[in-house]
Design a protein around this motif. Structure first.
Motif, PDB file in Angstrom:
ATOM      1  N   SER A 301       0.814  -1.254   0.080  1.00  0.00           N
ATOM      2  CA  SER A 301      -0.001  -0.213   0.021  1.00  0.00           C
ATOM      3  C   SER A 301       0.974   1.281  -0.089  1.00  0.00           C
ATOM      4  O   SER A 301       1.988   1.402   0.730  1.00  0.00           O
ATOM      5  N   ALA A 303      -1.067   4.192   0.588  1.00  0.00           N
ATOM      6  CA  ALA A 303      -2.229   4.922   1.158  1.00  0.00           C
ATOM      7  C   ALA A 303      -1.920   5.865   2.239  1.00  0.00           C
ATOM      8  O   ALA A 303      -2.770   6.483   2.613  1.00  0.00           O
TER       9      ALA A 303
ATOM     10  N   ASP B 246     -12.012   1.205   3.696  1.00  0.00           N
ATOM     11  CA  ASP B 246     -12.182   0.686   2.375  1.00  0.00           C
ATOM     12  C   ASP B 246     -13.193  -0.195   2.023  1.00  0.00           C
ATOM     13  O   ASP B 246     -13.650  -0.896   3.271  1.00  0.00           O
ATOM     14  N   MET B 412      -9.708   8.845   3.543  1.00  0.00           N
ATOM     15  CA  MET B 412      -9.329   7.966   2.569  1.00  0.00           C
ATOM     16  C   MET B 412      -8.384   9.286   1.781  1.00  0.00           C
ATOM     17  O   MET B 412      -8.236   8.685   0.482  1.00  0.00           O
ATOM     18  N   ASN B 413      -7.778   9.955   2.361  1.00  0.00           N
ATOM     19  CA  ASN B 413      -6.851  11.024   1.809  1.00  0.00           C
ATOM     20  C   ASN B 413      -7.358  11.829   0.984  1.00  0.00           C
ATOM     21  O   ASN B 413      -6.606  12.492   0.539  1.00  0.00           O
TER      22      ASN B 413
ATOM     23  N   ASP C  69      -5.554  -1.467  -6.576  1.00  0.00           N
ATOM     24  CA  ASP C  69      -4.744  -0.293  -6.465  1.00  0.00           C
ATOM     25  C   ASP C  69      -4.037  -0.029  -5.143  1.00  0.00           C
ATOM     26  O   ASP C  69      -4.806  -0.007  -4.021  1.00  0.00           O
ATOM     27  N   SER C  72      -5.436   3.764  -3.911  1.00  0.00           N
ATOM     28  CA  SER C  72      -6.948   3.838  -3.555  1.00  0.00           C
ATOM     29  C   SER C  72      -7.451   2.741  -2.768  1.00  0.00           C
ATOM     30  O   SER C  72      -8.394   2.625  -2.048  1.00  0.00           O
ATOM     31  N   HIS C  73      -6.583   1.451  -2.874  1.00  0.00           N
ATOM     32  CA  HIS C  73      -7.256   0.292  -2.314  1.00  0.00           C
ATOM     33  C   HIS C  73      -8.395  -0.334  -2.970  1.00  0.00           C
ATOM     34  O   HIS C  73      -9.077  -1.348  -2.330  1.00  0.00           O
ATOM     35  N   ALA C  74      -8.603   0.189  -4.097  1.00  0.00           N
ATOM     36  CA  ALA C  74      -9.873  -0.183  -4.802  1.00  0.00           C
ATOM     37  C   ALA C  74      -9.456  -1.454  -5.451  1.00  0.00           C
ATOM     38  O   ALA C  74      -8.274  -1.787  -6.025  1.00  0.00           O
TER      39      ALA C  74
END
Lengths: 416, 970, 98
Positions: A301, A303, B246, B412-413, C69, C72-74
């Motif tokens: 990650s 993020a 998420d 989420m940023n 991703d 975005s963690h999608a």
């Protein structure tokens, strides 16, 4: 400007009008003797020691955001030298010695506090491993002390000694371990480097690395091209992306590590306490917040934020170990991006590109390494030779199998 | 001061509680803050740094000042918002961060020293002498800092965690949220409506306006009745949604039992994980302050909170109230107060063109430039066109405008954007997938606007869920424009507070800028702005506006700090619910557990399992006595040990043999049916993963055993290898660890014991199916002790019976059960490894088993095992150790060449396992030694600093007992 | 975080075990140290779309290739490892003599 208690008083009497900027905001020059990519703790320390130890002052630190905007400001501030493997032992030992003189060296109070680190163990096997570690620390010239259950109780009586799942057998006490004020470390090195003439260039993102005939000649940035015959990549968390600009793949995968701080509380936790069975560690900051964390989220990650499973796991570990913290409220959580290597140990080395150096792969142990990392990276960049205490942090050690796997979890980036 | 005829509290239900030991009365529905204000209590706390007196500022969870401790018998909860904590009979509340009392706080001396305690002063001093930091300076700083206190006692209370799933999550039950929920309810989707307050309605209850010509509270009640009646709607009050994660996952904290006296089985809090298809964020907005000199006195409050206290609680926070504002909205508070009969002394409006048409004096184009009152506001100084004047007032409502609660959209940023018209940050659409902001949190500030926006946004969300619906008509409500003229600070002499809790003033922010801590993150970290319990909800935007001014940038250029979870602080106990004590990890018990406990065996943790440490007998007082006896018993008679914790994997199929050849370093395809073979398994990186025996039960049928520690790891590994590389092979496997109970029977009389049970004749490393007592069982002739040994496996339901039976039979033969301690000594004597030796860093070469990597075939890990660093003289190799003079040795000790200085550079290795061998009357050790196999017969120096042990040892072959395996093969 | 297992449907992340990049799926031949390095160590480590390998450990025990991703963690796609085309061809392992 030299800082001191007297200066604080005299400035206070005159309305604090005389404090000058902690560092300049220089425009980038077209060419430097050396460039450090990354204005985090390691990059700033590298610049500081290049100037101080090696007299290289025509250098620049290029930071895409602001100084200290990476993991130096997003960690749990633990400083320790309690490694078991040769290669790590001497490096972190050297680092701890630099911590112990940091305030004097930087004329900046980074609030390095040697309040002690206690690693708990919960079985005979874990005790044996802790003893092996403790002996390695003493053989290195550092300190370690074995505590039995009652010895732990005397120091940290608030643990749940009656809890039935993973009873506390004892602990390894590292008295010279402790904490420091993380941001202050970045600011102290930044100010020290700036005072010695280093250009700290913020909001300057490197977008390309210029290589001619196998040797580095400069970088492209959002503020124009800058020439240099020596370039150090010191961008943990983003190492893979910067190395890719030089056409390299690194043995690194980026992961997110979450950490937590509670609302301010009156002093109750004096030491740093770690709970191996639960991947949990905690200390209390001088402001009163409980600062704690656990393991990474385990998936790759970028993020800078994590998810609930690890959040809850960390809280559960806290509740089983020291249920007296239950009423403390978590104020803030955050995530840092970690360079995870296949053996959990870092890289400070030359690269196949001449003049291009890499300082990376700090996993989630980079904070305590800041001074020695800067020291050794500066040595490498200035002399072209690997420093003795960083001699095992080679880039090619994975390929050859000369691993430094402290945890013994093998070539899986997320398990260290 | 209580106002008759106002408020939604239950006047028929008086409630008594105490604050700092003094009893007060409020009503059911009051918060601690409203009840204290009703009783005229003004000072409720002390600030963080200067210990200045602090009063209630707000009426919500954002409260920075009124933080108190809630006291129970033997326990206390620090930093509780008095504005959130509902009162109940017997509630005991204490002020915090003061000593000896709230009124006389010794640390208030800090306020006099404030010129020397400016932002970041501590980075510039306390450096000399070095040792003084830990010993003198830091302890003083730590004691002065912090807010409330933990009790230091275990939190024994109940907490819960739960999952919830819904199609539509609506966060916030104000006008926008209620409309969104109604829209969802009528569309027939599963709806969760969560609100942090004990009653739903949000600002409709606090503002007290009208909807469709009737009091807003009536409309709220009707809507809630509809939602409550809908089977597809779940209403969650006292529930703060704290984080966006998420996959449409949200965290939420429900305050289940905090509003009533603690009682058994009532959890204090429940931590929810809510998984939502779509989410409407209707979190509202928070009023912000204006910084002016001495704006932190008790009695200075947020203007909107004044009408909340009047309308919700029937309380006037002051007798003679003034308002200081830069927008029209604050007029609502003045009017609400006047309507309730409270004296409003003046409205100070910063806008030169502001209307002066009110039933009280209005000073347009004016500013509050100072305040008076040591323990509470007594007067303000107003600068207006005509000059300066003083107004006597005990309560000043301040409004600098409104900030949308964009927090969750940023988890989420996402970064909010600056809206110059609103002079506020507003959320960016899509920042959290599936989440849509509606109403005030999206910058829509009128009631009418919020009602309509809630419906509109819900229709959007329902559309994503595949429900095309038309927006229901919004009822008619106030629709006034929000006329704001940004003003962040009134410049002048004196300290003007931004962050009340952390004592950050405009001077601190300007000093940060002066010292080039000019980025918003630098400023925050240098001054601690926004790092107090309110996380800057009341002050961050103001602070960055001051920073923008100080650095000559716009607010948009300056940007915000990052908003991170949780939205409001969450207790560790709630998020860690279930983790206390044994709840932290599963417990696994062998079938013999009860039988072992019956024999007083201490049960110790082995991973998740519990295994008997030893079986005490007669007059034995130490574990060593029992262990020594058990070792001798196995060596001379027979012992029984439950080995069911070892992983067992049943592998079948035409390609089973081929599969085993792939995962093991050695060959299993050549193993005859009815035989068992020891196997070594590598990780992909060439290090030892695990070892164990595998039996061939049939042509296409194997039973693999793993170590206890690596059972799960090996199963995962086999699944990977099979699915990734052998998907087209005919092989299937399943873990049968739980299905079979397995017991080792070892010793010279093992065969006699077995013969008494069943007739079977097995060669060494043979296996067979047998039957006794009508039960199908398996017998393996294998040994982990070096004695003739058998392992007998039966279906788990017969495990306990068989264990008791085997032990009884053993006892008739002079034997009995043995535990982990004896098992460990027996295997050390024989040089058998466990995970103490194969600790993840070990290679086959290190343990002398390089020859087990078959040259005839590939296996997982073979390529990586060929790296130069994994073999050779520089590696540490496993050896045995025997101390001279039968001295005691310890695991974890390091090894040195005699004569060398004991330091890291000379380190030759370390000891992994140690046991006392009663047979050899001395300690034995297994160790890893540099180039060890070449050093057998040499002496090494063993040093354990931690236990003060320093002895010479002889390096030996790791097999101490029966080197030739005569006893084993029997 | 939620992952949609092809066999079990959408499940919470805590049911899954993460291994790493799909590089792990390519088994090196004995003697090929570059391939060992590529399988075990070197990573593109992209900030963006990646394909990595997960295990539905607390579910159906399927190994999965997840396309997602890292910023975005999608999650874009989830496939069974066993169904990913070409994986069997990638392994150079010959297995046992049987």
């Amino acid at each position: 400007m030299r800082y001191s208690g007297l200066k604080v008083i005299t400035q206070g009497l005159f309305g604090n009008k005389g404090w000058g900027p902690a560092w300049r905001n220089p425009a980038p020059k077209p060419e430097y003797d050396a460039i450090i990519i990354g204005g985090g703790g390691h990059g700033l320390a590298t610049a500081f020691y290049l100037a101080k130890n090696h007299g290289l002052t025509n250098i620049a630190v290029l930071e895409k955001g602001h100084i200290g905007s990476g993991n130096i400001g997003r960690n749990t501030t633990i400083v320790r030298a309690n490694y078991v493997l040769p290669g790590n032992s001497e490096f972190y030992s050297h680092s701890l010695k630099l911590w112990e003189q940091m305030e004097t060296e930087l004329n900046y109070n980074v609030m390095h506090s040697q309040r002690g680190v206690i690693n708990l163990f919960h079985s005979d096997g874990q005790r044996d491993a802790a003893v092996r570690r403790g002996n390695a620390m003493i053989n290195q010239g550092d300190d370690a002390e074995l505590l039995d259950r009652e010895g732990v109780r005397a120091l940290v009586p608030y643990l749940d000694f009656e809890q039935t799942r993973f009873p506390i057998y004892g602990g390894l006490h590292h008295k010279r371990g402790g904490t420091a004020r993380h941001d202050a470390v970045a600011w102290g090195y930044a100010r020290g480097a700036d005072m010695r003439g280093v250009d700290l260039i913020q909001n300057c993102e490197v977008t390309g690395i210029d290589i001619e005939g196998g040797r580095v000649v400069g970088v492209q940035t959002t503020r124009g091209a800058i020439r240099a015959r020596k370039v150090g990549m010191v961008v943990a968390g983003r190492s893979g992306q910067v190395a890719a600009m030089a056409g390299m793949r690194l043995p690194i995968e980026s992961h997110v590590l979450q950490a937590f701080v509670t609302e301010g509380l009156k002093p109750i936790i004096d030491q740093v306490v770690t709970f191996g069975m639960g991947h949990f560690y905690i200390s209390q900051s001088d402001k009163g917040g409980l600062v704690f964390g656990g393991d990474i989220d385990f998936y790759a990650s970028y993020a800078s934020r994590g998810n609930l499973p690890m959040v809850e796991h960390v809280m559960e570990a806290g509740m089983t170990l020291m249920p007296m913290i239950g009423r403390a409220k978590v104020l803030r959580s955050w995530g840092g991006i970690m360079d995870m290597t296949p053996d959990g140990s870092p890289i400070i080395d030359k690269t196949p590109v001449e003049g291009l150096f890499v300082d990376a792969g700090w996993n989630y142990g980079g904070f305590k390494a800041v001074p020695a990392s800067g020291w050794c990276m500066a040595h490498l960049m200035a002399t072209g030779e690997t420093h003795a205490v960083a001699s095992k942090f080679r880039l090619d050690r994975f390929r050859t199998g000369h691993l430094l796997d402290e945890e013994g979890t093998g070539s899986q980036h997320n398990l260290h | 001061m209580r106002i008759d005829g106002k408020g939604l509290v239950d006047r028929s239900a008086p409630v008594r509680f105490t604050f700092d030991g003094v009893a007060y009365e409020g009503f059911r529905g009051d918060t601690v803050a409203s009840a204290l204000l009703a009783n005229g209590v003004r000072v409720v706390g002390r600030s963080f740094k200067y210990h200045r007196p602090r009063g209630v500022l707000t009426a919500g969870s954002e409260e920075p000042n009124a933080l108190v401790e809630v006291i129970e018998v033997g326990q206390q909860t620090p930093n509780v918002r008095a504005t959130v904590q509902e009162i109940f009979p017997g509630l005991e509340v204490k002020s915090q961060n003061r000593w000896p009392s709230l009124k006389y706080d010794v640390m208030a001396v800090n306020d006099m020293l404030s010129p020397f305690l400016s932002a970041g002063f501590y980075y510039k001093t306390f450096m000399w002498p070095r040792k003084f930091w830990e010993r003198v300076y830091e302890p003083i700083i730590r004691r002065a800092a912090g807010l409330g206190s933990l009790s230091g006692r275990h939190d024994e209370a109940d907490y819960e965690k739960a999952f919830a799933f819904c199609d539509l999550l609506v966060i916030g039950a104000g006008p926008a949220g209620l409309m969104a929920a109604v829209q969802g309810a009528r569309a027939g989707v599963d709806v969760i409506l969560a609100d942090e307050n004990p009653v739903m309605g949000g600002r409709l209850l606090a503002d007290g306006g009208e909807i469709d010509g009737r009091p807003a509270s009536v409309w709220v009640a009707e809507v809630l009745a509809e939602l409550e009646a809908a089977p597809n709607v779940r209403l969650m009050v006292r529930t703060s949604v704290t984080g966006a994660y998420d996959g449409g996952t949200f965290s939420a904290l429900e305050r289940v039992g905090l509003h009533v006296a603690a009682r058994a089985n009532l959890p204090r809090e429940c931590f929810w994980r809510i998984v939502a298809g779509q989410t409407v964020l209707a979190a509202g907005a928070l009023e912000r302050s204006i910084a002016f000199a001495d704006n932190d006195r008790p009695g200075v409050m947020m203007a909107s909170s004044l009408r909340a206290y009047v309308n919700r609680y029937g309380v006037s926070p002051g007798k003679r109230v003034t308002i200081f504002a830069n927008n029209d909205d604050a007029r609502l508070s003045a009017r609400a107060l006047m309507a309730a009969g409270v004296d409003v002394a003046a409205i100070v409006d910063t806008r030169a063109d502001a209307s002066t048409l009110e039933d009280c004096p209005v000073y347009a184009g004016a500013e509050v430039v100072g305040t008076k009152g040591r323990h509470g506001l007594s007067a303000i100084t107003v600068r207006h066109r005509g000059g300066e004047m003083q107004i006597e007032t005990d309560c000043l409502g301040v409004s600098g405008g409104w900030n949308p609660l964009v927090h969750l959209t940023c988890h989420m940023n996402g970064r909010p954007v600056w809206d110059a018209d609103l002079a506020a940050f507003v959320p960016v659409a899509g920042a959290v997938p599936g989440l849509h902001a509606a109403g005030a949190c999206a910058g829509v500030f009128s009631t009418q606007g919020c009602l309509a926006d809630g419906a509109r946004v819900a229709v959007l969300a329902l559309g994503v869920l595949g429900r095309a619906v038309r927006a229901v008509d919004a009822p008619v409500a106030e629709d006034a424009p929000y006329a704001v003229l940004p003003l962040w600070e009134v410049k002048g002499k004196g300290r003007a507070w931004l962050d009340f809790a952390n004592d950050v003033t405009t001077k601190d922010v300007r000093l940060a800028a002066q010292e080039n801590f000019a980025s918003v993150e630098h400023m925050k970290r240098y001054t601690t702005q926004g790092m107090a319990p309110d996380q800057g909800k009341n002050s961050n935007v103001g602070a960055l506006a001051v920073l923008a001014d100080a650095t000559g940038r716009s607010i948009a250029q300056t940007g915000t700090t990052t908003y991170r979870a949780p939205f409001s602080p969450v207790s560790i106990a709630a998020m860690g619910a279930g983790g206390r004590g044994a709840g932290f990890a599963p417990q696994r018990f062998m079938t013999s557990h009860g039988a072992s406990v019956d024999r007083r065996a201490p049960m110790v943790e082995a991973g998740l399992w519990y295994r008997p440490s030893y079986f005490p007998k007669g007059a034995e007082t130490t574990w060593r006595e029992a262990c020594d006896r058990e070792v001798v018993m196995v060596r001379e008679a027979v012992g029984v040990c439950d080995v069911s914790t070892l992983g067992k994997i049943d592998i079948q199929g035409a390609d089973a043999a081929r599969f085993l050849d792939l995962v093991y370093t050695n060959v299993f395809s050549t193993l005859p049916v009815g035989r068992v073979r020891y196997g070594l398994m590598l990780r992909a990186d060439g290090h030892v993963l695990d070892d164990g025996t595998t039996a061939r039960l049939g042509e296409n049928h194997y039973l693999m055993t793993t170590t206890t520690a690596a059972a799960g790891l090996v199963m995962r590994h086999l699944d990977f290898v099979q699915q990734a590389y052998c998907g087209d092979w005919d092989v299937r496997f399943v873990s049968v660890t739980e299905n079979w109970a397995q017991f080792a029977v070892a010793g010279p009389r093992a065969r006699a014991l077995l013969a008494s049970l069943v007739s079977v004749d097995l060669p060494f490393m043979g296996c067979s199916r047998v039957e006794f007592g009508g039960v199908g069982a398996r017998v393996f002739r294998i040994s982990f002790s070096g004695e003739e040994g058998y392992e007998i496996a039966v279906p788990s339901r017969y495990g306990e019976a068989l264990f008791r039976d085997l032990v009884a039979r053993a006892e008739t033969l002079g034997g009995g059960p043995y535990g982990m301690e004896a098992l460990n000594v027996l295997r050390i004597e024989k040089g058998f490894i466990t995970h103490a030796e194969i600790d993840g860093r070990t290679t086959a070469f290190d343990i002398g088993l390089a020859g087990m990597i078959s040259a005839r075939k590939d296996c997982i890990g073979k390529a990586a095992a060929g790296r130069s660093g994994l073999t050779g003289a520089a590696r540490l190799q496993m050896v045995g150790l025997r101390p001279v003079m039968q001295a005691a040795i310890t695991a974890g000790a390091h090894l040195f060449t005699p004569g060398d200085e004991v330091r890291r550079e000379n380190d030759q290795g370390y000891v992994t396992s140690v046991g006392y061998s009663p047979m050899m009357e001395g300690y034995l050790g297994l160790a890893f030694l540099r180039d060890g196999r070449a050093r057998i017969g040499e002496m090494v120096r063993l040093v354990d600093h931690l236990r003060d042990i320093d002895v010479l040892c002889e390096v030996c072959d790791p097999v101490f007992h029966d080197k030739e395996g005569v006893k084993l093969r029997g | 975080m939620r992952i949609t297992c092809p066999l079990c449907g959408p499940r919470d992340r805590r049911e899954f075990y993460y291994y790493g990049s799909e590089d792990y799926l390519t088994q090196p031949e004995v003697g090929d140290l570059d391939a060992v390095d590529a399988q075990l160590h070197l990573r593109d480590n992209v900030a963006g779309r990646v394909r990595d390998v997960w295990y539905h450990e607390a579910g159906c025990a399927s190994w999965l290739v997840v396309t997602r991703d890292t910023v975005s963690h999608a999650v874009e796609k989830v496939e069974l490892v066993a169904n990913v085309k070409g994986i069997l061809a990638k392994t150079k392992l010959k297995g046992g003599a049987a």
